[in-house]
Design an enzyme around this catalytic site. Structure first.
Site, short mmCIF file in Angstrom:
data_model
loop_
_atom_site.label_atom_id
_atom_site.label_comp_id
_atom_site.label_asym_id
_atom_site.label_seq_id
_atom_site.Cartn_x
_atom_site.Cartn_y
_atom_site.Cartn_z
N SER A 153 -2.71 0.58 11.14
CA SER A 153 -1.86 1.21 12.17
C SER A 153 -1.82 0.34 13.43
CB SER A 153 -2.43 2.58 12.56
OG SER A 153 -2.32 3.48 11.50
N ARG A 163 1.39 -1.89 15.21
CA ARG A 163 1.79 -1.63 16.60
C ARG A 163 1.67 -2.90 17.45
NH1 ARG A 163 0.44 2.97 14.19
NH2 ARG A 163 0.94 5.03 15.07
N GLY A 186 5.92 3.02 5.37
CA GLY A 186 6.51 4.14 6.13
C GLY A 186 6.30 3.95 7.63
N ARG A 205 11.16 8.65 1.00
CA ARG A 205 10.35 9.24 2.08
C ARG A 205 11.25 9.94 3.10
NH1 ARG A 205 5.41 6.26 2.79
NH2 ARG A 205 4.80 7.93 4.21
N ASP A 221 -5.18 10.24 5.80
CA ASP A 221 -5.12 9.20 4.75
C ASP A 221 -6.39 9.16 3.91
OD1 ASP A 221 -2.60 8.48 5.59
OD2 ASP A 221 -3.31 6.86 6.89
N LYS A 266 3.64 11.36 1.13
CA LYS A 266 3.11 10.03 1.46
C LYS A 266 3.63 9.02 0.42
CE LYS A 266 0.77 11.13 5.14
NZ LYS A 266 1.19 10.64 6.45
N ARG A 319 0.23 12.77 -3.14
CA ARG A 319 -1.21 12.50 -3.28
C ARG A 319 -2.01 13.72 -3.73
NH1 ARG A 319 -1.94 8.35 1.89
NH2 ARG A 319 -1.15 6.56 0.72
N ARG A 378 -3.83 4.08 -1.87
CA ARG A 378 -5.01 4.93 -1.62
C ARG A 378 -5.45 5.69 -2.88
NH1 ARG A 378 -5.83 3.41 3.43
NH2 ARG A 378 -4.04 3.43 4.83
C1 S3P Z 1 0.26 6.31 10.54
C2 S3P Z 1 0.31 7.66 10.67
C3 S3P Z 1 0.05 8.61 9.58
C4 S3P Z 1 -0.61 7.94 8.38
C5 S3P Z 1 -0.02 6.60 8.06
C6 S3P Z 1 -0.10 5.67 9.26
C7 S3P Z 1 0.56 5.47 11.72
O1 S3P Z 1 1.28 9.16 9.21
O2 S3P Z 1 -0.55 8.77 7.24
O3 S3P Z 1 -0.71 6.00 6.97
O4 S3P Z 1 0.22 4.29 11.72
O5 S3P Z 1 1.14 6.01 12.67
P1 S3P Z 1 1.88 10.42 10.01
O6 S3P Z 1 1.14 10.53 11.29
O7 S3P Z 1 3.30 10.16 10.23
O8 S3P Z 1 1.57 11.57 9.12
#
Ligand code: S3P
Length: 426
Positions: free
Chosen positions: A21, A25, A92, A120, A313, A340, A344, A386
């Protein structure tokens, strides 16, 4: 691949791979900042590489040297129209967050991904971004490819999120940088706050009040040096492995310890897990620790409510821990798991059932009655990283040879998974 399980222990010291994550970013914010951003301990998984490629396709100079990444930021409006569709692969996080940026730009873009991405749900971003004035459309109003055309009237809003999603929150936060004024996002439950922490670190005016995030667009992001903490979601597989496999003792260094991410540690400790954290420190607003885990006989617990976004996750690998625990584990409020990379809930229930676990899917979770022995079986991963890693850990515990249909997805989030696993087994 085949896994011969039943008599395996995990022992040794490992470094956690960079957080997925935070790596995403750092690329996105670095690309639209003024000046240079240097990222250390970047995660070179396919998902994050796809994020890099999207920005390279929009003219950003990004150099990758092992896990160090240097980005020449182009500022909020310096991205160039890509010559082809932007492609996110399986990610995603990329498609949802980058759509916030694309909605603020003065050129048309199309963004898509692999087969899983094309299923998705995207209404969750289309709705708030449209309220901010964005022109964003999906197939059947919902699915990628997303087509984004320039809008003259991007404006701040107050948005009440229906689902606790950090991807949706972050998408709105990125578009808020292209508005004049104050955007407020009210979350039902606080989701991971890496965007908040990183934007503050890059000089953006972000405030948090209880479950609200407020972004005042006056200050623009300025490039920085950033160290990516280790990914708790990746090392979760080895934490659970060390708990359920006999005679194990694992130390994991440099693990991100952001409170919005460490629900799994609370749950595993609740299950009786022998887990200790040391050397608490902070890097670029993110907490970091070292973690020690030893084999423990676990017991079943209830998992529901506000903790769910803090371990969303990790539920597949928590299901493996629960399958090896004494007593019943009930997981509720986890319906998000159905949308997801795969469904899952279904994937874990089918796979653990095939290993002889007494497990049942419910409308928003699962009920798992732990067992002392897992049976080797044939596993379907649904090309979900996962699910694959969770079932490999289950396969190490099961007596006999477990056959896993497809492990190619693992490189999306943990390209060094097998290297690290082999270090711990030998
Ligand atoms: C993520 C947020 C989560 C998570 C994904 C990564 C992120 O999804 O499941 O693997 O980096 O913001 P959501 O918060 O949209 O459920």
């Amino acid at each position: 691949m085949n896994i011969k399980g039943g008599n395996i222990s995990l022992n040794g010291e490992i470094d956690a791979p960079g957080d997925k994550s935070i790596s995403h970013r750092a690329i996105m914010l670095g690309a639209i900042s003024e000046g240079k951003t240097v990222i250390y301990n970047f995660l070179l998984g396919d998902d994050c590489i796809n994020t890099i490629n999207c920005f390279k396709d929009m003219g950003v100079n990004i150099e990758v040297d092992n896990t160090k990444v240097v980005i020449e930021g182009v500022g909020l409006n310096g991205l160039k129209k890509p010559v082809k569709e932007l492609y996110v692969g399986n990610s995603g996080t990329t498609i949802r967050i980058i759509s916030g940026i694309l909605s603020g730009l003065d050129f048309k873009s199309t963004i898509t991904g692999d087969k899983s991405i094309q299923k998705r749900p995207m209404k969750r971003i289309i709705e708030p971004l449209s309220q901010m004035g964005a022109n964003i459309k999906g197939k059947n109003g919902e699915y990628p490819p997303l087509i984004i055309t320039p809008s003259e009237k991007i404006q701040p809003i107050t948005y009440y999120q229906k689902i606790a999603s950090a991807q949706v929150k972050s998408s709105i936060m990125f578009l808020s940088l292209y508005t004049k004024g104050e955007t407020r996002i009210v979350q039902p439950i606080k989701s991971r706050d890496h965007t908040e922490k990183m934007m503050k670190y890059f000089g953006v005016n972000v405030k948090e009040e209880e479950n609200s995030v407020i972004i005042d667009s006056k200050e623009k992001p300025i490039g920085k040096e950033i160290f990516v903490p280790g990914d708790i979601s990746s090392i979760a597989f080895f934490m659970v492995g060390a708990l359920i496999l006999k005679d194990s003792h694992v130390i994991i260094r440099n693990v991100g310890f952001n409170v919005t991410r460490i629900g799994i540690i609370d749950v595993l400790k609740d299950m009786g897990g022998n887990i200790k954290t040391y050397n608490f420190r902070e890097v670029n607003n993110e907490p970091l620790v070292d973690i020690e885990v030893k084999t423990t006989k676990l017991k079943g617990v209830d998992i529901e409510g506000d903790i769910i976004p803090r371990l969303i996750d990790e539920i597949p690998i928590i299901a493996v821990a629960a399958a090896c625990a004494e007593g019943i584990t009930v997981i509720k409020n986890a319906e998000e798991l159905k949308v997801k990379e795969s469904n899952r809930l279904k994937a874990m229930v089918d796979n653990l059932s095939s290993m002889g676990v007494d497990i049942m899917e419910t409308k928003d979770g699962m009920i798992i009655n732990g067992t002392t022995e897992l049976k080797a079986s044939k596993i379907e991963t649904y090309t979900d990283h996962r699910i694959a890693m969770s079932m490999i850990i289950a396969g190490l515990k099961a007596e006999g040879v477990t056959e896993i249909d497809d492990i190619s997805s693992i490189k999306t989030s943990y390209p060094d998974f097998f290297k690290t696993l082999n270090e711990l087994i030998n």
